[in-house]
Scaffold this motif. Structure first.
Motif, PDB file in Angstrom:
ATOM      1  N   UNK A  20       0.847  -1.191   0.000  1.00 15.40           N
ATOM      2  CA  UNK A  20       0.000   0.000   0.000  1.00 15.40           C
ATOM      3  C   UNK A  20       0.881   1.240   0.000  1.00 15.40           C
ATOM      4  N   UNK A  21       0.803   1.999  -1.079  1.00 14.67           N
ATOM      5  CA  UNK A  21       1.611   3.202  -1.260  1.00 14.67           C
ATOM      6  C   UNK A  21       1.286   4.259  -0.210  1.00 14.67           C
ATOM      7  N   UNK A  22       2.331   4.916   0.279  1.00 11.02           N
ATOM      8  CA  UNK A  22       2.169   6.123   1.086  1.00 11.02           C
ATOM      9  C   UNK A  22       2.460   7.258   0.115  1.00 11.02           C
ATOM     10  N   UNK A  23       1.429   8.054  -0.277  1.00  7.41           N
ATOM     11  CA  UNK A  23       1.641   9.104  -1.284  1.00  7.41           C
ATOM     12  C   UNK A  23       2.764  10.058  -0.883  1.00  7.41           C
ATOM     13  N   UNK A  24       3.524  10.484  -1.891  1.00  8.73           N
ATOM     14  CA  UNK A  24       4.657  11.380  -1.663  1.00  8.73           C
ATOM     15  C   UNK A  24       4.471  12.721  -2.324  1.00  8.73           C
ATOM     16  N   UNK A  25       5.597  13.384  -2.613  1.00  9.47           N
ATOM     17  CA  UNK A  25       5.552  14.732  -3.181  1.00  9.47           C
ATOM     18  C   UNK A  25       6.094  14.828  -4.595  1.00  9.47           C
ATOM     19  N   UNK A  26       6.724  13.776  -5.099  1.00  9.86           N
ATOM     20  CA  UNK A  26       7.357  13.842  -6.414  1.00  9.86           C
ATOM     21  C   UNK A  26       6.349  13.937  -7.541  1.00  9.86           C
ATOM     22  N   UNK A  27       6.840  14.032  -8.778  1.00 11.11           N
ATOM     23  CA  UNK A  27       5.939  14.155  -9.921  1.00 11.11           C
ATOM     24  C   UNK A  27       5.058  12.925 -10.127  1.00 11.11           C
ATOM     25  N   UNK A  47       3.374  12.164  -6.135  1.00 11.22           N
ATOM     26  CA  UNK A  47       2.550  13.298  -5.721  1.00 11.22           C
ATOM     27  C   UNK A  47       1.175  13.264  -6.364  1.00 11.22           C
ATOM     28  N   UNK A  48       1.105  12.797  -7.598  1.00 10.47           N
ATOM     29  CA  UNK A  48      -0.176  12.685  -8.299  1.00 10.47           C
ATOM     30  C   UNK A  48      -0.860  11.355  -8.054  1.00 10.47           C
ATOM     31  N   UNK A  49      -0.082  10.352  -7.701  1.00  4.80           N
ATOM     32  CA  UNK A  49      -0.607   9.025  -7.440  1.00  4.80           C
ATOM     33  C   UNK A  49      -1.023   8.960  -5.975  1.00  4.80           C
ATOM     34  N   UNK A  50      -2.314   8.985  -5.723  1.00  7.03           N
ATOM     35  CA  UNK A  50      -2.826   9.027  -4.353  1.00  7.03           C
ATOM     36  C   UNK A  50      -3.242   7.668  -3.820  1.00  7.03           C
ATOM     37  N   UNK A  51      -3.306   6.675  -4.682  1.00  4.29           N
ATOM     38  CA  UNK A  51      -3.692   5.336  -4.274  1.00  4.29           C
ATOM     39  C   UNK A  51      -2.923   4.355  -5.131  1.00  4.29           C
ATOM     40  N   UNK A  52      -2.276   3.403  -4.505  1.00  4.78           N
ATOM     41  CA  UNK A  52      -1.663   2.281  -5.208  1.00  4.78           C
ATOM     42  C   UNK A  52      -1.683   1.101  -4.249  1.00  4.78           C
ATOM     43  N   UNK A  53      -2.512   0.123  -4.569  1.00  4.45           N
ATOM     44  CA  UNK A  53      -2.611  -1.104  -3.779  1.00  4.45           C
ATOM     45  C   UNK A  53      -2.272  -2.271  -4.695  1.00  4.45           C
ATOM     46  N   UNK A  54      -1.207  -2.977  -4.354  1.00  4.23           N
ATOM     47  CA  UNK A  54      -0.816  -4.168  -5.104  1.00  4.23           C
ATOM     48  C   UNK A  54      -0.935  -5.371  -4.176  1.00  4.23           C
ATOM     49  N   UNK A  55      -1.239  -6.504  -4.764  1.00  6.80           N
ATOM     50  CA  UNK A  55      -1.335  -7.744  -3.984  1.00  6.80           C
ATOM     51  C   UNK A  55      -0.712  -8.866  -4.805  1.00  6.80           C
ATOM     52  N   UNK A  56       0.199  -9.598  -4.159  1.00  8.24           N
ATOM     53  CA  UNK A  56       0.764 -10.806  -4.746  1.00  8.24           C
ATOM     54  C   UNK A  56       0.073 -11.975  -4.058  1.00  8.24           C
ATOM     55  N   UNK A  57      -0.514 -12.877  -4.848  1.00  7.12           N
ATOM     56  CA  UNK A  57      -1.118 -14.086  -4.297  1.00  7.12           C
ATOM     57  C   UNK A  57      -0.337 -15.288  -4.803  1.00  7.12           C
ATOM     58  N   UNK A  58      -0.058 -16.214  -3.896  1.00  6.45           N
ATOM     59  CA  UNK A  58       0.709 -17.410  -4.224  1.00  6.45           C
ATOM     60  C   UNK A  58      -0.139 -18.635  -3.888  1.00  6.45           C
ATOM     61  N   UNK A 113      -5.032   1.576  -8.724  1.00  8.82           N
ATOM     62  CA  UNK A 113      -4.414   2.864  -8.435  1.00  8.82           C
ATOM     63  C   UNK A 113      -5.434   3.973  -8.594  1.00  8.82           C
ATOM     64  N   UNK A 114      -5.105   5.125  -8.068  1.00 10.47           N
ATOM     65  CA  UNK A 114      -5.963   6.299  -8.196  1.00 10.47           C
ATOM     66  C   UNK A 114      -5.105   7.540  -8.266  1.00 10.47           C
ATOM     67  N   UNK A 115      -5.551   8.492  -9.064  1.00  8.87           N
ATOM     68  CA  UNK A 115      -4.813   9.731  -9.286  1.00  8.87           C
ATOM     69  C   UNK A 115      -5.611  10.887  -8.713  1.00  8.87           C
ATOM     70  N   UNK A 116      -4.894  11.857  -8.142  1.00  8.05           N
ATOM     71  CA  UNK A 116      -5.604  13.044  -7.642  1.00  8.05           C
ATOM     72  C   UNK A 116      -6.300  13.720  -8.819  1.00  8.05           C
ATOM     73  N   UNK A 117      -7.028  14.710  -8.605  1.00  7.93           N
ATOM     74  CA  UNK A 117      -7.784  15.478  -9.598  1.00  7.93           C
ATOM     75  C   UNK A 117      -9.073  14.776  -9.991  1.00  7.93           C
ATOM     76  N   UNK A 118      -9.614  13.961  -9.108  1.00  7.37           N
ATOM     77  CA  UNK A 118     -10.921  13.346  -9.232  1.00  7.37           C
ATOM     78  C   UNK A 118     -11.222  12.803 -10.626  1.00  7.37           C
ATOM     79  N   UNK A 119     -12.219  13.337 -11.311  1.00  7.38           N
ATOM     80  CA  UNK A 119     -12.658  12.793 -12.598  1.00  7.38           C
ATOM     81  C   UNK A 119     -11.583  12.974 -13.661  1.00  7.38           C
ATOM     82  N   UNK A 120     -10.896  14.114 -13.682  1.00  8.56           N
ATOM     83  CA  UNK A 120      -9.819  14.329 -14.652  1.00  8.56           C
ATOM     84  C   UNK A 120      -8.706  13.306 -14.424  1.00  8.56           C
ATOM     85  N   UNK A 121      -8.331  13.080 -13.183  1.00  9.75           N
ATOM     86  CA  UNK A 121      -7.303  12.091 -12.858  1.00  9.75           C
ATOM     87  C   UNK A 121      -7.733  10.690 -13.241  1.00  9.75           C
TER      88      UNK A 121
END
Length: 181
Positions: free
Chosen positions: A85-92, A95-106, A121-129
């Motif tokens: 589970x991504x902790x959003x940061x400040x980079x380019x 900073x725009x990527x507000x959600x990233x959840x990955x799951x590996x299943x074995x 994943x989810x991008x800021x800027x709601x509908x535009x994102x």
């Protein structure tokens, strides 16, 4: 601001290795795949939950590459799954990527492992994102997932060839329509 999640199609790959060994290789945090490859380091260790910094080289096309640095909470569910589970940061990118959840299943498949990669994943800027993500980034994320799965398969199988505890043996099932490179 609301983030609208975008699911990336899941990918599954057959790995000629014991599931327990695959889990160990995937959770060997602090390891590097070489000077040019991905690396990671554990920033906080809470047992089955870890806060990890990942450095991943990404090809931008036209011979251009860039390292993508993320911090993520990683939850270990040995030996069935790993959640990132991504902790959003400040980079380019982060900073725009507000959600990233990955799951590996074995899953055990005969004497081998079926490895499935799920992502949303989810991008800021709601509908535009959401539109930007759906039109452009979803395809890139899916391509990255496929390439990353193949890299991980190679790494796990190389380790299985050397293992005495979980030796590599012939698989006892059909791999069907999954990625098998």
């Amino acid at each position: 601001m609301t983030v609208i999640p975008i699911r990336v199609p899941s990918e599954t790959i057959h790995v000629n290795a014991d599931r327990r060994l695959a889990f160990q290789v995937l959770t060997a945090f602090g390891a590097s795949m070489g000077a040019e490859g991905p690396s990671n380091r554990v920033l906080e260790d809470e047992g089955t939950r870890k806060f990890v910094e990942f450095t991943t080289p990404i090809s931008l096309g036209f011979g251009m590459h860039r390292n993508w640095v993320t911090t993520e909470w990683v939850d270990l569910h040995e030996p069935e799954s790993i959640d990132f589970n991504l902790v959003p940061g400040n980079g380019p990118i982060t900073g725009g990527l507000k959600l990233l959840n990955d799951r590996f299943e074995l899953r055990d498949q005969g004497s081998c492992t079926e490895f499935t990669y799920h992502s949303k994943f989810g991008i800021r800027w709601s509908v535009f994102g959401w539109a930007l993500g759906k039109i452009f980034l979803r395809k890139l994320m899916h391509k990255f997932m496929r390439e990353h799965l193949i890299e991980l398969k190679v790494m796990i199988e190389a380790r299985a060839e050397l293992s005495r505890v979980h030796p590599q043996i012939a698989c006892t099932h059909d791999v069907g329509g999954r990625i098998d490179r």
